[in-house]
Design a protein around this motif. Sequence first.
Motif, PDB file in Angstrom:
ATOM      1  N   PHE A 163     -11.400   7.290  -1.408  1.00 39.12           N
ATOM      2  CA  PHE A 163     -10.727   6.002  -1.630  1.00 39.12           C
ATOM      3  C   PHE A 163      -9.330   6.009  -1.053  1.00 39.12           C
ATOM      4  CE2 PHE A 163     -13.236   7.096  -5.537  1.00 39.12           C
ATOM      5  CZ  PHE A 163     -14.414   6.650  -4.975  1.00 39.12           C
ATOM      6  N   LEU A 164      -8.678   7.185  -1.137  1.00 36.59           N
ATOM      7  CA  LEU A 164      -7.351   7.316  -0.535  1.00 36.59           C
ATOM      8  C   LEU A 164      -7.447   7.040   0.963  1.00 36.59           C
ATOM      9  CD1 LEU A 164      -4.493   8.116  -1.437  1.00 36.59           C
ATOM     10  CD2 LEU A 164      -4.953  10.396  -0.564  1.00 36.59           C
ATOM     11  N   VAL A 165      -8.464   7.671   1.607  1.00 40.39           N
ATOM     12  CA  VAL A 165      -8.646   7.447   3.041  1.00 40.39           C
ATOM     13  C   VAL A 165      -8.949   5.977   3.300  1.00 40.39           C
ATOM     14  CG1 VAL A 165     -10.115   7.961   5.015  1.00 40.39           C
ATOM     15  CG2 VAL A 165      -9.377   9.800   3.505  1.00 40.39           C
ATOM     16  N   GLY A 166      -9.858   5.405   2.495  1.00 40.77           N
ATOM     17  CA  GLY A 166     -10.213   3.995   2.695  1.00 40.77           C
ATOM     18  C   GLY A 166      -9.001   3.094   2.594  1.00 40.77           C
ATOM     19  N   THR A 167      -8.188   3.306   1.572  1.00 42.62           N
ATOM     20  CA  THR A 167      -6.999   2.475   1.376  1.00 42.62           C
ATOM     21  C   THR A 167      -6.022   2.633   2.537  1.00 42.62           C
ATOM     22  OG1 THR A 167      -7.182   2.574  -1.025  1.00 42.62           O
ATOM     23  CG2 THR A 167      -5.034   2.055  -0.131  1.00 42.62           C
ATOM     24  N   LEU A 168      -5.756   3.899   2.901  1.00 46.62           N
ATOM     25  CA  LEU A 168      -4.769   4.125   3.965  1.00 46.62           C
ATOM     26  C   LEU A 168      -5.247   3.532   5.287  1.00 46.62           C
ATOM     27  CD1 LEU A 168      -3.502   7.741   3.195  1.00 46.62           C
ATOM     28  CD2 LEU A 168      -2.430   5.546   2.694  1.00 46.62           C
ATOM     29  N   VAL A 169      -6.523   3.782   5.635  1.00 41.11           N
ATOM     30  CA  VAL A 169      -7.011   3.309   6.935  1.00 41.11           C
ATOM     31  C   VAL A 169      -7.018   1.783   6.993  1.00 41.11           C
ATOM     32  CG1 VAL A 169      -8.993   3.234   8.474  1.00 41.11           C
ATOM     33  CG2 VAL A 169      -8.326   5.387   7.421  1.00 41.11           C
ATOM     34  N   THR A 170      -7.556   1.141   5.947  1.00 42.35           N
ATOM     35  CA  THR A 170      -7.611  -0.325   6.004  1.00 42.35           C
ATOM     36  C   THR A 170      -6.198  -0.919   6.038  1.00 42.35           C
ATOM     37  OG1 THR A 170      -7.897  -0.282   3.612  1.00 42.35           O
ATOM     38  CG2 THR A 170      -9.840  -0.769   4.909  1.00 42.35           C
ATOM     39  N   SER A 171      -5.284  -0.387   5.220  1.00 40.56           N
ATOM     40  CA  SER A 171      -3.941  -0.966   5.187  1.00 40.56           C
ATOM     41  C   SER A 171      -3.231  -0.764   6.518  1.00 40.56           C
ATOM     42  CB  SER A 171      -3.090  -0.324   4.100  1.00 40.56           C
ATOM     43  OG  SER A 171      -3.804  -0.212   2.927  1.00 40.56           O
ATOM     44  N   LEU A 172      -3.359   0.451   7.088  1.00 42.59           N
ATOM     45  CA  LEU A 172      -2.652   0.714   8.340  1.00 42.59           C
ATOM     46  C   LEU A 172      -3.209  -0.144   9.469  1.00 42.59           C
ATOM     47  CD1 LEU A 172      -1.958   4.539   8.227  1.00 42.59           C
ATOM     48  CD2 LEU A 172      -0.447   2.613   7.764  1.00 42.59           C
ATOM     49  N   LEU A 173      -4.532  -0.218   9.544  1.00 41.17           N
ATOM     50  CA  LEU A 173      -5.141  -1.026  10.595  1.00 41.17           C
ATOM     51  C   LEU A 173      -4.734  -2.493  10.432  1.00 41.17           C
ATOM     52  CD1 LEU A 173      -6.938  -0.549  12.967  1.00 41.17           C
ATOM     53  CD2 LEU A 173      -8.920  -1.059  11.568  1.00 41.17           C
ATOM     54  N   ALA A 174      -4.752  -2.945   9.175  1.00 38.45           N
ATOM     55  CA  ALA A 174      -4.380  -4.341   8.921  1.00 38.45           C
ATOM     56  C   ALA A 174      -2.948  -4.599   9.350  1.00 38.45           C
ATOM     57  CB  ALA A 174      -4.544  -4.661   7.434  1.00 38.45           C
ATOM     58  N   VAL A 175      -2.070  -3.654   9.059  1.00 35.18           N
ATOM     59  CA  VAL A 175      -0.670  -3.874   9.372  1.00 35.18           C
ATOM     60  C   VAL A 175      -0.437  -3.772  10.876  1.00 35.18           C
ATOM     61  CG1 VAL A 175       0.766  -1.807   9.397  1.00 35.18           C
ATOM     62  CG2 VAL A 175       1.295  -3.658   7.865  1.00 35.18           C
ATOM     63  N   LEU A 176      -1.206  -2.915  11.546  1.00 36.76           N
ATOM     64  CA  LEU A 176      -1.081  -2.825  13.000  1.00 36.76           C
ATOM     65  C   LEU A 176      -1.412  -4.172  13.640  1.00 36.76           C
ATOM     66  CD1 LEU A 176      -2.555   0.615  14.108  1.00 36.76           C
ATOM     67  CD2 LEU A 176      -0.203  -0.198  14.201  1.00 36.76           C
TER      68      LEU A 176
END
Lengths: 286, 377
Positions: free
Chosen positions: B97-110
């Motif tokens: 879930f940590l990976v899921g949260t980080l990846v989705t948030s970072l991609l979204a912010v990019l």
Amino acid sequence: MRGEAGLRAMQARDWRRRWHNRAATSILSIMAVMAIAPLFFIFVYLFIRGAAGLSWAFFIELPRPVGESGGGVANAITGSAVLLALASAGGIPLGLAAGMKLSERERGPTSQMLRAVIDLMTSVPSIIVGLFAYAFLVVPLGGYSAWAGGAALMIIMLPIVARATEEILNLVPDHVREAGLALGLPRWKVTLMIILPGVKAGLATGVLLAGARVAGETAPLLFTAFSNQFGFRGLDQPIASLPVQIFTLASNPDEISRQMAWTAALSLVFLVFIVNVITRLLLRRK
Amino acid sequence: MGRGSSPPPPPGLGSGPGGSGDSSDPATPEIRSGTSRGDLVYRWVLRGISWSIIALFVGLIVLLVQMSWEAWSHYGLGFVFTNQWNPPLEEFGAAPFLVGTLVTSLLAVLLAAPIGIGTALFLKEVAPTRIAAVLAFLVELLAAIPSVVYGLWGIFVLAPLMREDVQPLLSRWLGPETFFANALGHLFTGLAYPFVLIGSQFGWTDVSLSILSENMQRLSQGLMDGPPMGLGLLTASLVLSIMIMPTITALSREVLATVPDSIREAALGLGATRWEMMKLALLKTGRAGLVGAVLLGVGRAMGETMAVTMVIGNRNEIPTSFMHPAQTMASVLANEYGEASGLHLSSLAAVGLTLLMVSLIINLLARGIIRYLEKKA
């Protein structure tokens, strides 16, 4: 001769700069279009899909069993109203008080702590508030209840109201306060009877926007208010709400439920938009 | 309202130096305004409410710690980085879930940050004032749409579109065995090799170049691998980016508004074009504030629950491809919390506490940056 070459170089650079400027401006415009486009698409789609299911029955009837056509979301509408009333009953006075405390000139330890806490509260994910209300109210009370849902929404509403109140009170010029104090009025009278009535419209705006925001919250209600199919059954019982109903309907596999989900979403968005437009008008008149 | 709270009605003009000697008040009369009985009550009511709000917040954290205690004592802090989530076997760890949260948030912010900041610049500098006002209002409306409505749109409109059109295209161009994937694999190998070399000097790692290259190739080949399902990491990131874009735009607009006009005029006066002025006067001066705005966007993306839950596909494993279904910290809570008990419930609370801490840190960081900037300005 050199002068001419230099001139030409300058012209070329000038041309390049101008071209850069034009390119950048158009890219920025395209970005703005990209930013607005989703709103447009979502809203148009929502309108087309949602309007297809609009009827009186949708607003005044209870849901039928899955797969059966007809029925409405009256349970969710009354539920949302009850939850919103509960949240407002706590969130508005507490938020107003916190905002008043924050806008005071003196900066004691209480104000500083409160400011930090309100800042942090606005950044607590709403589902975490749900966890808290679950442990704090659902477990001790022995089940999902409107109380728990209302409390969760209240915690989300409070910092928003506080922030808005503080911002608006800070806009009141000092001389208003000073004029009141110079008349010999005690501070509480100055605040409650001169300053607050003077910023009524602004406060109403803050409260309405906080309400609109909270009305769309789903995550904190999933395991606090939960849902039911029967409408209001008492504050100690599970209660439906529009957002949770949309979520449930969207998870159902049948086309009838999907249609209802779209119509419910349209109603919710319409409500939120109306509040936003009204507050905008209120502010403009000021 | 105030009248009932102070039994003897305070004299109307009683707080001046002359009138403050209430005979019932044993204390020496203070000579300053704001010491009437009503004021005392008013002040203590506000103070009481303030402290109860503070207590509420502290209570929230304490209660979460208490609820998650069983999980922490069972797994230790390593819980956060343990890659397992198997409720029937009672094996829990938050890494997926940590990976899921980080990846989705970072991609979204990019995706959202450039568009958000660009829109803010457009509204502030390019668009005529009237149009800018209307557009700014529309962006605000975008921020007001409830999360669950984005989720609805995500499942029924965006996900089919991704499944039918976007994802097949992506896997054709960026998928396994494409030029892109191969090149990316080499790039990753090149980037990672120095670290591996340094690590091997200290005996931390023992990886040969060929194994490293193989792993990096596997990673990059897999990025767009998998059947086009519509639901998954990429779709969730897209929905998130649409949701946080208005936040970033609004905050960036505020940051840009703090740049004094004199700087703007100085740049234009020196003959800068509009774009040069934006670069020099706005982006450079407002850099820190814009970073703060973007960070607040990240914070918002991390806590976002409903829309993500509806489109991410809900699979409790670390995703290796953007096409894969995954799970974020918020979405696993939404999915499992209602039916959990025992260690499962406690582990979910631990996930919640982790999410809360990450969000609070990100927000503190962002606010710190913005406040620092304000103080400097």
